[in-house]
Motif scaffolding. Structure first.
Motif, mmCIF file in Angstrom:
data_model
loop_
_atom_site.group_PDB
_atom_site.id
_atom_site.type_symbol
_atom_site.label_atom_id
_atom_site.label_comp_id
_atom_site.label_asym_id
_atom_site.label_seq_id
_atom_site.Cartn_x
_atom_site.Cartn_y
_atom_site.Cartn_z
ATOM 1 N N UNK A 89 12.004 24.342 3.474
ATOM 2 C CA UNK A 89 11.737 25.424 4.916
ATOM 3 C C UNK A 89 9.666 25.582 4.737
ATOM 4 N N UNK A 90 9.559 25.873 3.305
ATOM 5 C CA UNK A 90 8.180 26.225 2.553
ATOM 6 C C UNK A 90 7.458 24.329 2.717
ATOM 7 N N UNK A 91 6.221 24.619 2.915
ATOM 8 C CA UNK A 91 5.108 23.951 2.851
ATOM 9 C C UNK A 91 3.997 24.129 1.113
ATOM 10 N N UNK A 92 3.296 23.264 1.293
ATOM 11 C CA UNK A 92 3.519 21.737 1.581
ATOM 12 C C UNK A 92 5.420 20.853 1.333
ATOM 13 N N UNK A 93 4.888 19.836 1.815
ATOM 14 C CA UNK A 93 6.465 19.148 1.601
ATOM 15 C C UNK A 93 5.805 18.087 1.575
ATOM 16 N N UNK A 94 5.524 17.225 0.859
ATOM 17 C CA UNK A 94 5.002 15.622 0.322
ATOM 18 C C UNK A 94 6.447 15.007 0.153
ATOM 19 N N UNK A 95 5.418 13.191 1.161
ATOM 20 C CA UNK A 95 6.140 12.413 0.956
ATOM 21 C C UNK A 95 5.626 11.233 0.205
ATOM 22 N N UNK A 96 5.967 10.037 -1.040
ATOM 23 C CA UNK A 96 5.527 8.735 -1.189
ATOM 24 C C UNK A 96 6.452 7.951 -0.869
ATOM 25 N N UNK A 97 6.101 7.232 -0.294
ATOM 26 C CA UNK A 97 6.606 5.893 0.431
ATOM 27 C C UNK A 97 7.626 6.695 0.865
ATOM 28 N N UNK A 98 8.179 7.543 2.351
ATOM 29 C CA UNK A 98 9.480 7.745 2.250
ATOM 30 C C UNK A 98 10.501 8.803 1.200
ATOM 31 N N UNK A 99 10.021 8.890 0.150
ATOM 32 C CA UNK A 99 10.671 9.512 -1.215
ATOM 33 C C UNK A 99 10.148 10.827 -0.820
ATOM 34 N N UNK B 184 1.021 -0.916 -0.064
ATOM 35 C CA UNK B 184 0.103 -0.170 -0.064
ATOM 36 C C UNK B 184 0.764 1.308 -0.359
ATOM 37 N N UNK B 185 0.681 1.954 -0.632
ATOM 38 C CA UNK B 185 0.866 3.588 -0.960
ATOM 39 C C UNK B 185 1.066 4.490 0.172
ATOM 40 N N UNK B 186 2.242 5.164 0.893
ATOM 41 C CA UNK B 186 1.729 5.884 2.143
ATOM 42 C C UNK B 186 2.301 6.943 1.517
ATOM 43 N N UNK B 187 1.696 7.579 1.869
ATOM 44 C CA UNK B 187 1.688 9.380 1.470
ATOM 45 C C UNK B 187 1.952 9.652 2.716
ATOM 46 N N UNK B 188 2.617 11.197 3.180
ATOM 47 C CA UNK B 188 2.372 11.960 3.936
ATOM 48 C C UNK B 188 3.016 13.751 3.506
ATOM 49 N N UNK B 189 2.180 14.335 4.046
ATOM 50 C CA UNK B 189 2.435 15.777 3.686
ATOM 51 C C UNK B 189 2.292 16.814 5.208
ATOM 52 N N UNK B 190 3.713 17.431 4.620
ATOM 53 C CA UNK B 190 3.420 18.633 6.097
ATOM 54 C C UNK B 190 2.516 20.171 5.770
ATOM 55 N N UNK B 191 2.053 20.376 5.897
ATOM 56 C CA UNK B 191 1.273 21.473 5.818
ATOM 57 C C UNK B 191 1.314 22.522 6.694
ATOM 58 N N UNK B 192 0.880 23.928 6.149
ATOM 59 C CA UNK B 192 -0.148 24.880 7.542
ATOM 60 C C UNK B 192 -1.380 24.935 7.029
ATOM 61 N N UNK B 193 -2.343 25.710 7.995
ATOM 62 C CA UNK B 193 -3.402 25.614 8.075
ATOM 63 C C UNK B 193 -3.870 26.735 6.990
ATOM 64 N N UNK B 194 -3.447 27.761 6.907
ATOM 65 C CA UNK B 194 -3.738 28.664 5.824
ATOM 66 C C UNK B 194 -2.875 28.952 4.852
ATOM 67 N N UNK B 195 -2.646 27.715 4.745
ATOM 68 C CA UNK B 195 -1.511 28.070 2.750
ATOM 69 C C UNK B 195 -2.441 26.920 2.306
#
Length: 86
Positions: free
Chosen positions: A51-61, A1-12
């Motif tokens: 230092x900017x958002x979003x930053x996205x990772x797929x399967x830790x890449x 299964x694909x693991x997707x992670x996203x770092x974000x800020x609520x107002x972005x």
């Protein structure tokens, strides 16, 4: 299964666009809301080197930010990572 992670800020707006795209594609993702979290902000910076958002990772890449994500989506390179969803 694909693991997707996203770092974000609520107002972005770029974060909102990336999350909306993931949702539209029917992809589940784990969101790390860093607006008020110095710890998560440092974690994101260490993982991504940015230092900017979003930053996205797929399967830790690290895929990159919002523009990088949409470029990967449009070029087809994202399909290699997440399969038939795109």
């Amino acid at each position: 299964m694909t693991k997707i992670e996203i770092y974000s800020k609520s107002y972005c707006p770029y974060c909102k666009r990336a999350k909306a795209t993931l949702t539209r594609l029917g992809l589940d993702f784990e969101e790390f809301e860093i607006t008020d979290s110095e710890k998560l902000t440092k974690e994101m910076q260490q993982r991504s080197g940015r230092k900017t958002v979003p930053q996205i990772f797929i399967n830790s890449q690290h895929i990159g930010g919002g523009d990088d994500f949409h470029h990967a989506l449009n070029s087809g390179s994202l399909a290699d990572l997440i399969g038939d969803h795109v």
